[in-house]
Design an enzyme around this catalytic site. Sequence first.
Site, short mmCIF file in Angstrom:
data_model
loop_
_atom_site.label_atom_id
_atom_site.label_comp_id
_atom_site.label_asym_id
_atom_site.label_seq_id
_atom_site.Cartn_x
_atom_site.Cartn_y
_atom_site.Cartn_z
N GLY A 1 16.66 -19.28 -23.19
CA GLY A 1 17.58 -18.62 -23.83
C GLY A 1 17.92 -17.11 -22.86
O GLY A 1 17.06 -16.75 -22.08
N GLN B 1 20.85 -8.54 -21.64
CA GLN B 1 19.99 -8.77 -20.58
C GLN B 1 20.77 -8.85 -19.26
O GLN B 1 19.90 -8.62 -18.09
CB GLN B 1 19.12 -10.15 -20.51
CG GLN B 1 18.18 -10.13 -21.69
CD GLN B 1 17.35 -11.54 -21.83
OE1 GLN B 1 17.75 -12.39 -22.42
NE2 GLN B 1 16.02 -11.55 -21.05
N CYS C 1 9.71 -13.76 -20.90
CA CYS C 1 10.85 -13.17 -21.13
C CYS C 1 11.45 -13.05 -19.66
O CYS C 1 10.57 -12.58 -19.12
CB CYS C 1 10.99 -12.16 -22.12
SG CYS C 1 12.60 -11.36 -22.02
N LEU C 2 12.66 -13.55 -19.38
CA LEU C 2 13.19 -13.16 -17.98
C LEU C 2 13.06 -11.83 -17.77
O LEU C 2 13.16 -11.44 -16.59
CB LEU C 2 14.65 -13.90 -17.99
CG LEU C 2 14.74 -15.35 -18.27
CD1 LEU C 2 16.14 -15.70 -18.13
CD2 LEU C 2 13.92 -16.17 -17.00
N HIS D 1 13.78 -14.49 -30.75
CA HIS D 1 13.72 -13.88 -29.24
C HIS D 1 14.96 -13.31 -29.08
O HIS D 1 15.21 -12.19 -28.64
CB HIS D 1 12.95 -14.93 -28.43
CG HIS D 1 12.72 -14.17 -27.06
ND1 HIS D 1 11.57 -13.89 -26.64
CD2 HIS D 1 13.82 -13.49 -26.17
CE1 HIS D 1 11.58 -13.37 -25.44
NE2 HIS D 1 12.85 -13.44 -25.29
N GLU D 2 16.19 -13.94 -29.17
CA GLU D 2 17.38 -13.52 -28.69
C GLU D 2 18.06 -12.52 -29.62
O GLU D 2 18.56 -11.59 -29.14
CB GLU D 2 18.54 -14.76 -28.31
CG GLU D 2 18.02 -15.65 -27.56
CD GLU D 2 17.32 -15.10 -26.04
OE1 GLU D 2 17.82 -14.08 -25.68
OE2 GLU D 2 16.37 -15.71 -25.53
N HIS E 1 16.29 -9.30 -28.91
CA HIS E 1 17.18 -8.83 -27.77
C HIS E 1 18.45 -7.87 -28.30
O HIS E 1 18.64 -6.75 -27.48
CB HIS E 1 17.52 -9.56 -26.62
CG HIS E 1 16.69 -10.09 -25.58
ND1 HIS E 1 15.93 -9.18 -24.96
CD2 HIS E 1 15.77 -11.36 -25.36
CE1 HIS E 1 15.14 -9.66 -23.96
NE2 HIS E 1 15.10 -10.85 -24.34
ZN ZN Z 1 13.88 -12.44 -23.40
#
Ligand code: ZN
Length: 141
Positions: A33, A38, A75-76, A117-118, A121
Site C-alpha cells: 500500500g 508518503q 511501512c515504506l 494503515h493507509e 497515513h
Molecule cells: Zn505506511
Amino acid sequence: MRKKASSVIRVTDEERRILCDMADSMYLNNGVGLAAVQVGIDKQLAVIDIGKGLVKLINPSITKKMGTETQEEGCLSVPDAVVKVKRAKKVTVSFLDENGEVRQITAEGLFARAIQHEVDHLSGKLIVDYLNPIKRLFLKR
Ligand code: ZN
C-alpha cells in the site's frame, strides 16, 4: 506527512495520474500500500494491492470496524521499524473510485489491515505512534 491530507473535491485526470504513479512506486518498492502523503502529495489518495489486484482509494473513510487483531506491520516510510499494531479484523470503507463514484468495500485480514494503515497515513498517523514512548525514543536515534 504528519497532518491530515486534503480531501479531493473533484476527481480529475490529475488524480488518476497520481494514483497510477503511486501504484508504480508501490510495486517498485514491493509494498502492499501507499498513501499520497508518503510521496509528498497532500491529497486523500491511496493505493493498495495485497496480491489480489490493485485498489485505488480516493477520500477513504472507515465506516465500520469489527473485531480486533494484533499483527506486525512495516511501512515504506519507516524502513527500520516492524511494529505490532492492534487493528480491526474487518472494516468497511467508503471512498470515491477513479470516476468519482461513491463505492464501498468490506475487507478482512491483510486487506483490512492495509486499508487501516493507509487511512492512518492520510490522517498523519504512522505505525511508530503505536509504540510506547520509550520504544519510540529508541527508534528515533
Ligand atoms: Zn505506511
